[in-house]
Design an enzyme around this catalytic site. Sequence first.
Site, PDB file in Angstrom:
ATOM      1  N   ASP A  16      45.798   3.859  96.206  1.00  0.00           N
ATOM      2  CA  ASP A  16      45.767   4.886  97.248  1.00  0.00           C
ATOM      3  C   ASP A  16      44.328   4.935  97.743  1.00  0.00           C
ATOM      4  OD1 ASP A  16      45.524   7.237  98.688  1.00  0.00           O
ATOM      5  OD2 ASP A  16      46.771   8.412  97.324  1.00  0.00           O
TER       6      ASP A  16
ATOM      7  N   ASP B 144      56.084   5.977  94.983  1.00  0.00           N
ATOM      8  CA  ASP B 144      55.035   6.944  95.300  1.00  0.00           C
ATOM      9  C   ASP B 144      55.442   8.305  94.754  1.00  0.00           C
ATOM     10  OD1 ASP B 144      52.617   7.874  96.343  1.00  0.00           O
ATOM     11  OD2 ASP B 144      53.549   8.465  98.248  1.00  0.00           O
ATOM     12  N   LYS B 145      54.430   9.083  94.367  1.00  0.00           N
ATOM     13  CA  LYS B 145      54.583  10.440  93.819  1.00  0.00           C
ATOM     14  C   LYS B 145      55.263  10.440  92.453  1.00  0.00           C
ATOM     15  CE  LYS B 145      52.721  12.128  97.540  1.00  0.00           C
ATOM     16  NZ  LYS B 145      52.025  10.841  97.865  1.00  0.00           N
TER      17      LYS B 145
ATOM     18  N   GLN C 284      40.687   7.385  97.060  1.00  0.00           N
ATOM     19  CA  GLN C 284      41.175   8.201  95.929  1.00  0.00           C
ATOM     20  C   GLN C 284      41.267   7.440  94.603  1.00  0.00           C
ATOM     21  OE1 GLN C 284      44.765  10.962  96.366  1.00  0.00           O
ATOM     22  NE2 GLN C 284      45.646   9.420  95.012  1.00  0.00           N
TER      23      GLN C 284
ATOM     24  N   LYS D 252      48.559  10.685  91.371  1.00  0.00           N
ATOM     25  CA  LYS D 252      49.522  10.108  90.440  1.00  0.00           C
ATOM     26  C   LYS D 252      49.377   8.585  90.423  1.00  0.00           C
ATOM     27  CE  LYS D 252      52.122  12.289  87.609  1.00  0.00           C
ATOM     28  NZ  LYS D 252      51.400  12.665  86.395  1.00  0.00           N
TER      29      LYS D 252
ATOM     30  N   GLN E 119      68.704 -13.280  88.659  1.00  0.00           N
ATOM     31  CA  GLN E 119      69.690 -14.384  88.619  1.00  0.00           C
ATOM     32  C   GLN E 119      69.361 -15.370  87.483  1.00  0.00           C
ATOM     33  OE1 GLN E 119      71.521 -12.478  91.793  1.00  0.00           O
ATOM     34  NE2 GLN E 119      72.388 -14.247  90.759  1.00  0.00           N
TER      35      GLN E 119
ATOM     36  N   ARG F  34      51.230  17.659  93.618  1.00  0.00           N
ATOM     37  CA  ARG F  34      50.040  17.681  92.764  1.00  0.00           C
ATOM     38  C   ARG F  34      50.246  16.914  91.455  1.00  0.00           C
ATOM     39  NH1 ARG F  34      46.591  21.502  95.026  1.00  0.00           N
ATOM     40  NH2 ARG F  34      47.625  22.568  96.725  1.00  0.00           N
TER      41      ARG F  34
ATOM     42  N   TYR G  49      42.557  14.935  86.768  1.00  0.00           N
ATOM     43  CA  TYR G  49      43.572  14.621  87.769  1.00  0.00           C
ATOM     44  C   TYR G  49      42.935  14.167  89.069  1.00  0.00           C
ATOM     45  CZ  TYR G  49      47.414  14.921  90.996  1.00  0.00           C
ATOM     46  OH  TYR G  49      48.357  14.618  91.947  1.00  0.00           O
TER      47      TYR G  49
ATOM     48  N   ASP H  65      55.437  17.461  99.280  1.00  0.00           N
ATOM     49  CA  ASP H  65      54.796  16.165  98.994  1.00  0.00           C
ATOM     50  C   ASP H  65      55.740  15.218  98.251  1.00  0.00           C
ATOM     51  OD1 ASP H  65      52.577  17.148 100.250  1.00  0.00           O
ATOM     52  OD2 ASP H  65      51.233  16.975  98.517  1.00  0.00           O
TER      53      ASP H  65
HETATM   54  P1  13P Z   1      49.319  10.813  95.381  1.00  0.00           P
HETATM   55  O1  13P Z   1      49.180  10.545  93.925  1.00  0.00           O
HETATM   56  O2  13P Z   1      50.406  10.021  96.027  1.00  0.00           O
HETATM   57  O3  13P Z   1      47.998  10.654  96.086  1.00  0.00           O
HETATM   58  O4  13P Z   1      49.771  12.325  95.535  1.00  0.00           O
HETATM   59  C1  13P Z   1      48.899  13.290  95.051  1.00  0.00           C
HETATM   60  C2  13P Z   1      49.327  14.689  95.263  1.00  0.00           C
HETATM   61  O5  13P Z   1      48.623  15.585  94.818  1.00  0.00           O
HETATM   62  C3  13P Z   1      50.579  15.018  95.958  1.00  0.00           C
HETATM   63  O6  13P Z   1      50.767  16.410  96.066  1.00  0.00           O
HETATM   64  P1  13P Z   2      78.208 -15.418  94.916  1.00  0.00           P
HETATM   65  O1  13P Z   2      79.589 -15.889  94.548  1.00  0.00           O
HETATM   66  O2  13P Z   2      78.176 -14.669  96.246  1.00  0.00           O
HETATM   67  O3  13P Z   2      77.174 -16.492  94.794  1.00  0.00           O
HETATM   68  O4  13P Z   2      77.782 -14.276  93.812  1.00  0.00           O
HETATM   69  C1  13P Z   2      77.712 -14.604  92.466  1.00  0.00           C
HETATM   70  C2  13P Z   2      77.186 -13.498  91.631  1.00  0.00           C
HETATM   71  O5  13P Z   2      76.879 -13.733  90.486  1.00  0.00           O
HETATM   72  C3  13P Z   2      77.027 -12.124  92.169  1.00  0.00           C
HETATM   73  O6  13P Z   2      76.483 -11.269  91.211  1.00  0.00           O
HETATM   74 MG    MG Z   3      47.115  10.336  97.780  1.00  0.00          MG
HETATM   75 MG    MG Z   4      50.523   7.941  96.265  1.00  0.00          MG
END
Ligand code: 13P
Ligand code: 13P
Ligand code: MG
Ligand code: MG
Length: 366
Positions: free
Chosen positions: A11, A131-132, A94, A231, A241, A265, A228, A286
């Site tokens: 971030d 995120d968050k 941040q 996050k 596969q 937060r 803090y 948020d």
């Molecule tokens: P982020 O960790 O995404 O920056 O969010 C922080 C926050 O305080 C959200 O309220």
């Molecule tokens: P397909 O027959 O479309 O290749 O899919 C096989 C399969 O394993 C789906 O999870």
């Molecule tokens: Mg942020």
């Molecule tokens: Mg974030």
Amino acid sequence: MKVTLSVIKADIGGYVGHSESHPECIAMGHKLLSEAKKIGKIIDYHVTKCGDDLELIMTHKKGTHSQEIHGLSWDVFVAATEVAKKLKLYGAGQDLLSDAFSGNIKGMGPGVAEMEIEERASEPVIIFMADKTSSGAWNLPLYKMFADPFNTAGLVIGESMHNGFVFEVLDVKENKRVLFNTPEEIYDLLLFIGSPARYMVRNIWHKDTKEISAVSSTQKLSYIAGKYVGKDDPVCIVRCQGNFPAVGEVLEPFAEPTIVEGWMRGSHYGPLMPVSMEDGVPTRFDGPPRVMAYGFQLADGMLVGPRDMFKDISFEPARQKANEMAYMLRKHGPFEPHRLPLEELEYTTLPQVMARLNNRWETNKD
Ligand code: 13P
Ligand code: 13P
Ligand code: MG
Ligand code: MG
């Protein structure tokens, strides 16, 4: 052919508040990574964002923990922070907890998930970005993908997965790790990963072939910063596969939203909502927490994609359910179980308030 897939995120500033990333910051990421691609430092890249987190997806030949690749990512984050500062974006820089790059970006704020693989004849991978929320958010979905036959039919009917997987669990408090074999040790495994604030699934390997199957970022910002700052907003790479769960088995856990820590937060529990990139813009209180899933086919290290996997309308009910859960939790306001328990808040916003009230608590003599 051996190739390393590195997903490194930070971030570096929010637009507006903590809700989204600014296009100019993403453009800076493109510019620097396209230059790195031109000189052959990386094979290919994709730059995107999840909420206010800038996500660098890179392929290269330098292995995990490469000083060169981590340094490149650091340079991108520093340059994007400069853009963020110019635009006075919120919390510019941040997650950059240090002034200068020290050789390994882990421990400096950004989140890192990397795997070095022998690229198969067909190599589908899913990259989850959230995120968050916190790194432990992957525990439950990873368990379902790799150890729960009610989620992953291939564990029962797929010969190549029948013997199970090995889970590496990190204790982020004590900085210790332990390996669990599944299916035989699932009860022991669940005892720990059921407490995702402290125990986090970091790596999963195929038990027979020892191939790396999944890797998640486990950097815990508040531990690194000592307070803090935001996050962790983790990322996770999952191979699909063949010896691994099918793409649909890897996505299936998110059809049923679970409750994770984060949101406002970083101090609340909320539902993890699977969304497309366009909807990865947490605004209500948020949040609520978001998860995106980008699918790629690797072709000699080239990232063929992305496909925005949660755009699928079949995840619409999950989004609706997550919104209902959000309403239910929001009703609690500042009460648990919406707000995190006190011991968790110690790593977020609580210590300052506690310090201020310290002298007013008297011994009860009644
Ligand atoms: P982020 O960790 O995404 O920056 O969010 C922080 C926050 O305080 C959200 O309220
Ligand atoms: P397909 O027959 O479309 O290749 O899919 C096989 C399969 O394993 C789906 O999870
Ligand atoms: Mg942020
Ligand atoms: Mg974030």
